[in-house]
Write a protein that holds these residues in place. Structure first.
Motif, PDB file in Angstrom:
ATOM      1  N   ASN A   1       3.398  -2.963 -11.199  1.00  0.00           N
ATOM      2  CA  ASN A   1       4.319  -1.835 -11.168  1.00  0.00           C
ATOM      3  C   ASN A   1       4.123  -0.999  -9.910  1.00  0.00           C
ATOM      4  N   THR A   2       5.049  -0.064  -9.684  1.00  0.00           N
ATOM      5  CA  THR A   2       5.057   0.703  -8.432  1.00  0.00           C
ATOM      6  C   THR A   2       3.781   1.516  -8.254  1.00  0.00           C
ATOM      7  N   THR A   3       3.283   2.129  -9.327  1.00  0.00           N
ATOM      8  CA  THR A   3       2.061   2.933  -9.245  1.00  0.00           C
ATOM      9  C   THR A   3       0.884   2.076  -8.786  1.00  0.00           C
TER      10      THR A   3
ATOM     11  N   THR B   1      -2.924   2.038  -0.686  1.00  0.00           N
ATOM     12  CA  THR B   1      -3.790   3.137  -0.257  1.00  0.00           C
ATOM     13  C   THR B   1      -5.225   2.665  -0.044  1.00  0.00           C
ATOM     14  N   LYS B   2      -5.664   1.722  -0.867  1.00  0.00           N
ATOM     15  CA  LYS B   2      -7.024   1.176  -0.746  1.00  0.00           C
ATOM     16  C   LYS B   2      -7.112   0.042   0.270  1.00  0.00           C
TER      17      LYS B   2
ATOM     18  N   GLY C   1       4.331  -3.119   0.039  1.00  0.00           N
ATOM     19  CA  GLY C   1       4.859  -3.439  -1.279  1.00  0.00           C
ATOM     20  C   GLY C   1       6.370  -3.490  -1.263  1.00  0.00           C
ATOM     21  N   LEU C   2       6.935  -4.195  -2.241  1.00  0.00           N
ATOM     22  CA  LEU C   2       8.383  -4.266  -2.423  1.00  0.00           C
ATOM     23  C   LEU C   2       8.698  -3.715  -3.813  1.00  0.00           C
ATOM     24  N   ILE C   3       9.528  -2.679  -3.861  1.00  0.00           N
ATOM     25  CA  ILE C   3       9.796  -1.986  -5.113  1.00  0.00           C
ATOM     26  C   ILE C   3      11.305  -1.834  -5.329  1.00  0.00           C
TER      27      ILE C   3
ATOM     28  N   VAL D   1      10.568   6.090  -3.976  1.00  0.00           N
ATOM     29  CA  VAL D   1       9.532   6.998  -4.462  1.00  0.00           C
ATOM     30  C   VAL D   1       9.208   8.012  -3.372  1.00  0.00           C
ATOM     31  N   GLN D   2       8.691   9.145  -3.801  1.00  0.00           N
ATOM     32  CA  GLN D   2       8.241  10.173  -2.871  1.00  0.00           C
ATOM     33  C   GLN D   2       6.718  10.168  -2.866  1.00  0.00           C
ATOM     34  N   HIS D   3       6.132   9.883  -1.692  1.00  0.00           N
ATOM     35  CA  HIS D   3       4.680   9.864  -1.571  1.00  0.00           C
ATOM     36  C   HIS D   3       4.320  10.316  -0.159  1.00  0.00           C
ATOM     37  N   ALA D   4       3.452  11.311  -0.069  1.00  0.00           N
ATOM     38  CA  ALA D   4       3.149  11.939   1.216  1.00  0.00           C
ATOM     39  C   ALA D   4       2.582  10.962   2.241  1.00  0.00           C
ATOM     40  N   ASP D   5       1.869   9.932   1.792  1.00  0.00           N
ATOM     41  CA  ASP D   5       1.201   9.023   2.724  1.00  0.00           C
ATOM     42  C   ASP D   5       2.002   7.754   3.011  1.00  0.00           C
TER      43      ASP D   5
END
Length: 299
Positions: A128-130, A137-138, A144-146, A150-154
């Motif tokens: 899933n997207t999360t 991030t790690k 990724g393909l979604i 989504v809104q994510h600062a990084d």
């Protein structure tokens, strides 16, 4: 001055610390500090205020930041422009993909891509997207393909492909004799749907609401957590559904299900690529994404 130093400067400014930038860039903190000091020596001025716990840009650093950002974007654009000319690439891509893309869309495209770029190996995780964002991030995934923005600062996000959901019915259903139907007729029948929160369900409900139909007014007889389960329920005659035609190609080829166009509603959705802002993708990853952008999802 070199581009690597500008990239480090941008990453330190974005992350707010040398240690965080070092982690993103897979470097030691002293190495990052040394490169920033070299850049400051080149310009003859300090770029960061180091007196506080979280470093801040000096006036010179603030002036430099948009140029560093433009430089990173120019490198990305250059990679995209050159990706169609590079056919001898050797790399291993690690990507994450949401369910519909990973199980039904990408497998049909990996064959043609592999013929063009036989030395690029792709390792794909369906999640899933999360989970995709967490692994990017790690640094466990390149990108990724979604199925939904989504809104994510990084993260940076860009559109890569478009899909259109259609009405799916079992072959013995009263609607199966038609190629096109009106939405008003469709909503009279029992539905089998993906669970709430899924990208497929979200697209369907948004379109219904645009047509003045409340999703809860549907006769939803079953909600299931996977596309495969929804297909099995529809094939068993428990209800009709809205899915990507890509996900039922096997069933339609066997005359188990039929794809029907709803003439007065359009369930289009965009697929997106997501990656860390501060990370430049390897040219092989850029080549793969550029390949996807030129593919047509002809349902």
């Amino acid at each position: 001055m070199n581009f690597h130093q500008l990239h480090l400067f941008y990453t330190v400014a974005e992350r707010g610390s040398f240690s965080a930038a070092a982690q993103v860039m897979h470097m030691t903190q002293p190495a990052v500090t040394m490169q920033i000091q070299t850049l400051e020596d080149y310009f003859g001025t300090k770029l960061f205020k180091r007196s506080t716990k979280k470093i801040e840009l000096t006036e010179a650093g603030i002036a430099l930041l948009p140029y560093a950002e433009k430089g990173i974007e120019l490198v990305r654009e250059t990679d995209v422009a050159m990706s169609s000319f590079t056919h001898m690439l050797q790399d291993r891509l690690q990507l994450g993909s949401s369910l519909t893309i990973g199980e039904y869309v990408l497998p049909r495209m990996l064959g043609p891509f592999g013929k063009l770029y036989p030395h690029i190996n792709i390792m794909m995780k369906v999640m899933n997207t999360t989970q995709i964002i967490e692994e990017i991030t790690k640094h466990q995934l390149n990108f990724g393909l979604i199925e939904a923005p989504v809104q994510h600062a990084d993260m940076t996000i860009e559109a890569v492909m478009q899909d259109e959901l259609k009405l799916i019915v079992p072959v013995g259903h009263p609607l199966a004799t038609q190629d096109e139907v009106d939405l008003e007729e469709v909503i009279r029948y029992p539905f089998v749907l993906r669970e709430k929160g899924s990208g497929t369900r979200q697209v369907m409900e948004e379109q219904l609401m645009e047509r003045g139909i409340q999703p809860q007014s549907l006769n939803t007889v079953m909600e299931l957590g996977s596309t495969g389960a929804v297909k099995s329920a529809v094939e068993a005659g428990l209800g009709i559904t809205i899915l990507s035609p890509f996900s039922v190609r096997h069933e339609t080829a066997l005359d188990l299900m039929k794809v029907i166009h709803i003439r007065d509603a359009s369930f289009k959705r965009q697929f997106y690529a997501i990656q860390l802002k501060s990370t430049l993708l390897p040219i092989a990853a850029v080549t793969f994404l550029n390949f996807l952008k030129h593919q047509t999802l002809d349902n």
